[in-house]
Design a protein around this motif. Sequence first.
Motif, PDB file in Angstrom:
ATOM      1  N   ALA A  10       0.831  -1.204   0.000  1.00 16.65           N
ATOM      2  CA  ALA A  10       0.000   0.000   0.000  1.00 16.65           C
ATOM      3  C   ALA A  10       0.868   1.258   0.000  1.00 16.65           C
ATOM      4  O   ALA A  10       0.588   2.232  -0.721  1.00 16.65           O
ATOM      5  CB  ALA A  10      -0.932  -0.011   1.210  1.00 16.65           C
ATOM      6  N   CYS A  24      -0.658 -10.376   3.650  1.00 16.07           N
ATOM      7  CA  CYS A  24      -2.046 -10.738   3.388  1.00 16.07           C
ATOM      8  C   CYS A  24      -2.067 -11.620   2.149  1.00 16.07           C
ATOM      9  O   CYS A  24      -1.740 -11.160   1.040  1.00 16.07           O
ATOM     10  CB  CYS A  24      -2.919  -9.498   3.177  1.00 16.07           C
ATOM     11  N   GLU A  26      -4.635 -12.847   0.640  1.00 14.81           N
ATOM     12  CA  GLU A  26      -5.723 -12.545  -0.289  1.00 14.81           C
ATOM     13  C   GLU A  26      -5.425 -11.291  -1.108  1.00 14.81           C
ATOM     14  O   GLU A  26      -5.786 -11.216  -2.289  1.00 14.81           O
ATOM     15  CB  GLU A  26      -7.033 -12.403   0.483  1.00 14.81           C
ATOM     16  N   CYS A  27      -4.765 -10.304  -0.486  1.00 16.81           N
ATOM     17  CA  CYS A  27      -4.338  -9.113  -1.243  1.00 16.81           C
ATOM     18  C   CYS A  27      -3.041  -9.374  -1.989  1.00 16.81           C
ATOM     19  O   CYS A  27      -2.667  -8.608  -2.883  1.00 16.81           O
ATOM     20  CB  CYS A  27      -4.149  -7.930  -0.298  1.00 16.81           C
ATOM     21  N   ASN A  28      -2.356 -10.432  -1.577  1.00 17.90           N
ATOM     22  CA  ASN A  28      -1.063 -10.779  -2.177  1.00 17.90           C
ATOM     23  C   ASN A  28      -0.075  -9.628  -2.026  1.00 17.90           C
ATOM     24  O   ASN A  28       0.612  -9.230  -2.971  1.00 17.90           O
ATOM     25  CB  ASN A  28      -1.241 -11.157  -3.651  1.00 17.90           C
ATOM     26  N   ALA A  29      -0.023  -9.084  -0.816  1.00 18.00           N
ATOM     27  CA  ALA A  29       0.843  -7.929  -0.572  1.00 18.00           C
ATOM     28  C   ALA A  29       1.261  -7.892   0.883  1.00 18.00           C
ATOM     29  O   ALA A  29       0.569  -8.406   1.773  1.00 18.00           O
ATOM     30  CB  ALA A  29       0.120  -6.628  -0.947  1.00 18.00           C
ATOM     31  N   CYS A  35      -0.538   0.399   7.889  1.00 15.21           N
ATOM     32  CA  CYS A  35      -1.479  -0.163   6.916  1.00 15.21           C
ATOM     33  C   CYS A  35      -2.153  -1.421   7.454  1.00 15.21           C
ATOM     34  O   CYS A  35      -3.284  -1.742   7.085  1.00 15.21           O
ATOM     35  CB  CYS A  35      -0.763  -0.462   5.604  1.00 15.21           C
ATOM     36  N   HIS A  39      -6.056  -2.001   7.412  1.00 15.48           N
ATOM     37  CA  HIS A  39      -6.486  -3.209   6.716  1.00 15.48           C
ATOM     38  C   HIS A  39      -7.422  -4.042   7.582  1.00 15.48           C
ATOM     39  O   HIS A  39      -8.381  -4.653   7.094  1.00 15.48           O
ATOM     40  CB  HIS A  39      -5.232  -4.025   6.340  1.00 15.48           C
ATOM     41  N   ASP A  44     -13.825  -4.020   3.434  1.00 17.08           N
ATOM     42  CA  ASP A  44     -13.489  -4.950   2.358  1.00 17.08           C
ATOM     43  C   ASP A  44     -12.409  -5.956   2.748  1.00 17.08           C
ATOM     44  O   ASP A  44     -12.307  -7.019   2.136  1.00 17.08           O
ATOM     45  CB  ASP A  44     -13.022  -4.173   1.116  1.00 17.08           C
ATOM     46  N   THR A  45     -11.591  -5.591   3.733  1.00 20.98           N
ATOM     47  CA  THR A  45     -10.433  -6.454   4.037  1.00 20.98           C
ATOM     48  C   THR A  45     -10.375  -6.950   5.472  1.00 20.98           C
ATOM     49  O   THR A  45      -9.441  -7.663   5.834  1.00 20.98           O
ATOM     50  CB  THR A  45      -9.128  -5.684   3.737  1.00 20.98           C
ATOM     51  N   HIS A  48      -9.857 -10.624   5.903  1.00 20.24           N
ATOM     52  CA  HIS A  48      -8.709 -11.265   5.257  1.00 20.24           C
ATOM     53  C   HIS A  48      -7.786 -11.883   6.301  1.00 20.24           C
ATOM     54  O   HIS A  48      -7.688 -11.394   7.433  1.00 20.24           O
ATOM     55  CB  HIS A  48      -7.920 -10.259   4.421  1.00 20.24           C
ATOM     56  N   ARG A  72      -6.783 -13.673 -10.468  1.00 19.44           N
ATOM     57  CA  ARG A  72      -6.527 -14.720  -9.493  1.00 19.44           C
ATOM     58  C   ARG A  72      -6.699 -16.094 -10.134  1.00 19.44           C
ATOM     59  O   ARG A  72      -7.551 -16.294 -11.011  1.00 19.44           O
ATOM     60  CB  ARG A  72      -7.485 -14.611  -8.295  1.00 19.44           C
TER      61      ARG A  72
END
Length: 562
Positions: A10, A24, A26-29, A35, A39, A44-45, A48, A72
């Motif tokens: 981010a 994360c 699911e965010c692949n980050a 952050c 998050h 939305d997250t 996760h 994905r």
Amino acid sequence: MANNWSLCGACYSRHLIKPSEVWCSECNAGLCRGCKKHHSVSKDTQNHTVEYKKLPTEVVQIAQVCKIHKERYELFCRKHDCPCCKICGITHNDCESLFDINEYTKNVKTSNAFREIEKTLLEVVNNIKRIITNREDNLESLKNKEKEIENVIKQIRTRINKHLDQLQDDLILNLMEIEQLENSKIQKLLTALKNQEEEITEYQENFTIIKQHASELQIFLAMKNLEKDIAVKEQFIESITKSDSMNQVNISCQVNQLSLQEMTASVQRCVKINVSSNPCDLSIQKQKDRQAQISVAHSTRKIDSLTLTLQNHINTGLKNVRGCSLLPGGRMVFSCFSQNKLSVFKSVGLQDFEIKNIADTFDVVYIGNDCIAVSSGKSFPINVINIKKNKREKTIKVSTFSDGVKYNDGVAYIDGNLIYCGREEGLPMISCFDGSVTNIVSNNALSYASYVSTFRNKLFYTIHRDDSVTCCDFQGKILWTFSDASVLKTPLGISTDNNGNVFVAGANTDNVIVFSPDGKRYRELLSHEDGLIRPQVLHYDTSTDKLLVANEKNDAFLYDVK
């Protein structure tokens, strides 16, 4: 920067460079501290799954989105052995083996493929350790032979005059050069083997971490990478076992007695150092080979056709027997709960030795390498005992002060793991390698003195408080349950044969009942008329088709099963 696990994704998108603290999947980050907080509360997250960076770098960096279409992965093509996004799936329309990837990753941690990799990793490490031990033994024998030959040379030296001093020096030097040359060859192999062992150990450690912290997709894709790496390691071991480097190297000397008698001005060498290399008798056997042998050696047997022949009546001289097991070579071990001791008997039924002062002793199970695991029947650790050295080799803790009291009663062994009856905890499975715990059955509390056995992908356990025998899979799904006190009251010890038939000791019905693998049929094999008086435990040895049954006091019976 996509998928750089070390930086906060981010922040990087805002042209800021901050190290990530969590990942994360699911965010692949990666996410930094600030952050991460945002998050966790974002609509939305917030659901996760984020993990602290415990996963190996190569697993974290596995792409979970298509590199071409940035979508994905949602499909998996078995024909091409690769994940696909929806767009890639169009190019695989002709592939009949295209499936939803979620079906593949569902329950991947408890899948047969996952367990197979765990088994293979353990097997490769054990094989490497066996080879290392073999080579180290050869080094020791070389040293011993060197000393023997040196003594021979010195004895010869005393029979001749001082003019042969130089000859002695030359011979010893020649001996040392030959031994060092062979030593260097073996040391070179040992170095390579230890490097391989370190790599496999790292794989195991990473695999345990993956099992605990990786997402299902990460595990699945990591498994694909590991399967290739493991295949290379197995080829390496196989190439070693077939090469001359595994030959048993030996050194010897030849003494020329005639030369000793010819005391002339020109003295010839009377000793020659020889090197012989014999094939090693160490056999490296793969689990797949063993499974093939078992499938060939044992034909399907139905419970109605089973016949028992008494081979031996053993007077254990023990009270409150809570565990028994047949050992390699036909020996037997019994655990005495009231006296906290183990008693080992020879195959002929005579006591061999006792092991005392090893804390509480409840159930026993053989785990290989001359070792047995001994549960406590309380909240104390499970002890691993070397019955060859008569000493405790390891303790496996099942509870700590922080997580409260956890018991361990009946215990079974499967592929480097112990499955034990944990009463309110159900059936936990603990790794003998790193102590990591997986709860298999957690929705069904067991009673005190419950016992467990395994057969392939099934578990069988007893609960004496409701006179029940239950079969479930490794996901804890109940497959069948039997409960009839008129047939089997107070079921305790349980064991299985090569066909999945289930043998259970009924303490208050003085009998042994055998169940078919599906639990639909049963038959009484032994009763009070056969000498059973409160039978507590039993063990079926699948390698010899022998059944050992032990009463609570004094008597045990060994049967041959056909």
